[in-house]
Design a protein around this motif. Structure first.
Motif, PDB file in Angstrom:
ATOM      1  N   GLY A  44      11.631  17.652  99.845  1.00  0.00           N
ATOM      2  CA  GLY A  44      12.717  17.479 100.790  1.00  0.00           C
ATOM      3  C   GLY A  44      12.991  15.847 100.670  1.00  0.00           C
ATOM      4  O   GLY A  44      13.254  15.385 101.828  1.00  0.00           O
ATOM      5  N   GLN A  45      12.678  15.221  99.851  1.00  0.00           N
ATOM      6  CA  GLN A  45      12.706  13.730  99.724  1.00  0.00           C
ATOM      7  C   GLN A  45      14.152  13.565  98.948  1.00  0.00           C
ATOM      8  O   GLN A  45      14.326  14.108  97.928  1.00  0.00           O
ATOM      9  N   VAL A  46      14.788  12.194  99.536  1.00  0.00           N
ATOM     10  CA  VAL A  46      15.894  12.073  98.928  1.00  0.00           C
ATOM     11  C   VAL A  46      15.932  10.549  98.672  1.00  0.00           C
ATOM     12  O   VAL A  46      15.363   9.579  99.488  1.00  0.00           O
ATOM     13  N   PHE A  47      16.736   9.987  97.769  1.00  0.00           N
ATOM     14  CA  PHE A  47      17.177   8.485  97.703  1.00  0.00           C
ATOM     15  C   PHE A  47      18.659   8.506  97.202  1.00  0.00           C
ATOM     16  O   PHE A  47      19.264   9.384  96.693  1.00  0.00           O
ATOM     17  N   ARG A  48      19.162   7.414  97.992  1.00  0.00           N
ATOM     18  CA  ARG A  48      20.582   7.156  97.641  1.00  0.00           C
ATOM     19  C   ARG A  48      20.716   5.531  97.903  1.00  0.00           C
ATOM     20  O   ARG A  48      20.168   4.778  98.651  1.00  0.00           O
ATOM     21  N   SER A  75      17.729   5.211  88.828  1.00  0.00           N
ATOM     22  CA  SER A  75      17.427   6.085  90.142  1.00  0.00           C
ATOM     23  C   SER A  75      16.193   7.180  90.142  1.00  0.00           C
ATOM     24  O   SER A  75      15.546   7.244  91.084  1.00  0.00           O
ATOM     25  N   PHE A  76      15.745   7.572  88.856  1.00  0.00           N
ATOM     26  CA  PHE A  76      14.654   8.180  88.639  1.00  0.00           C
ATOM     27  C   PHE A  76      13.437   7.369  89.001  1.00  0.00           C
ATOM     28  O   PHE A  76      12.468   7.735  89.747  1.00  0.00           O
ATOM     29  N   VAL A  77      13.368   6.346  88.281  1.00  0.00           N
ATOM     30  CA  VAL A  77      12.319   5.398  88.466  1.00  0.00           C
ATOM     31  C   VAL A  77      12.373   4.835  89.812  1.00  0.00           C
ATOM     32  O   VAL A  77      10.796   4.744  90.315  1.00  0.00           O
ATOM     33  N   ALA A  78      13.125   4.459  90.360  1.00  0.00           N
ATOM     34  CA  ALA A  78      12.980   3.762  91.810  1.00  0.00           C
ATOM     35  C   ALA A  78      12.398   4.864  92.846  1.00  0.00           C
ATOM     36  O   ALA A  78      11.457   4.840  93.611  1.00  0.00           O
ATOM     37  N   PHE A  79      13.028   6.218  92.497  1.00  0.00           N
ATOM     38  CA  PHE A  79      12.506   7.163  93.444  1.00  0.00           C
ATOM     39  C   PHE A  79      11.242   7.536  93.019  1.00  0.00           C
ATOM     40  O   PHE A  79      10.163   7.696  94.042  1.00  0.00           O
ATOM     41  N   ALA A  80      10.629   7.683  91.862  1.00  0.00           N
ATOM     42  CA  ALA A  80       9.243   8.013  91.631  1.00  0.00           C
ATOM     43  C   ALA A  80       8.268   6.812  92.030  1.00  0.00           C
ATOM     44  O   ALA A  80       7.215   7.276  92.560  1.00  0.00           O
TER      45      ALA A  80
END
Length: 98
Positions: free
Chosen positions: A29-33, A68-73
């Motif tokens: 349930g984690q999100v990044f925008r 977006s994937f790398v920053a989220f990871a």
């Protein structure tokens, strides 16, 4: 393939538009925008002259999707320790980069 191991699988997806980029960890349930405009200057610094001359917006969006994937990871990857991470995206270029 391994139904008894489903608890060790995390499904992550990310995407980018010319205006926004984001990612979701569906299991935790984690999100990044983030607004694309705040990252575009950084992305443009890594583009070569050839890349900026042809299809600039497409290349920038490809890089935005990857970022977006790398920053989220980088932010939530600790949730994924010891897990199998399945990435779902609609961009074949980013899929091959990952």
């Amino acid at each position: 393939a391994l139904p008894q191991e489903w608890s060790d699988v995390v499904f992550v997806s990310s995407d980018s538009t010319p205006h926004m980029l984001g990612a979701i960890d569906w299991k935790n349930g984690q999100v990044f925008r983030e607004k694309f405009s705040s990252l575009k200057p950084w992305i443009e610094k890594v583009l070569t002259d050839v890349e900026t001359q042809s299809e600039e917006d497409e290349v920038v969006i490809h890089l935005g999707e990857m970022l977006s994937f790398v920053a989220f990871a980088c932010e939530v990857g600790w949730f994924w320790t010891g897990k199998v991470v399945l990435y779902g995206g609609d961009n074949k270029t980013v899929y091959h980069w990952i």
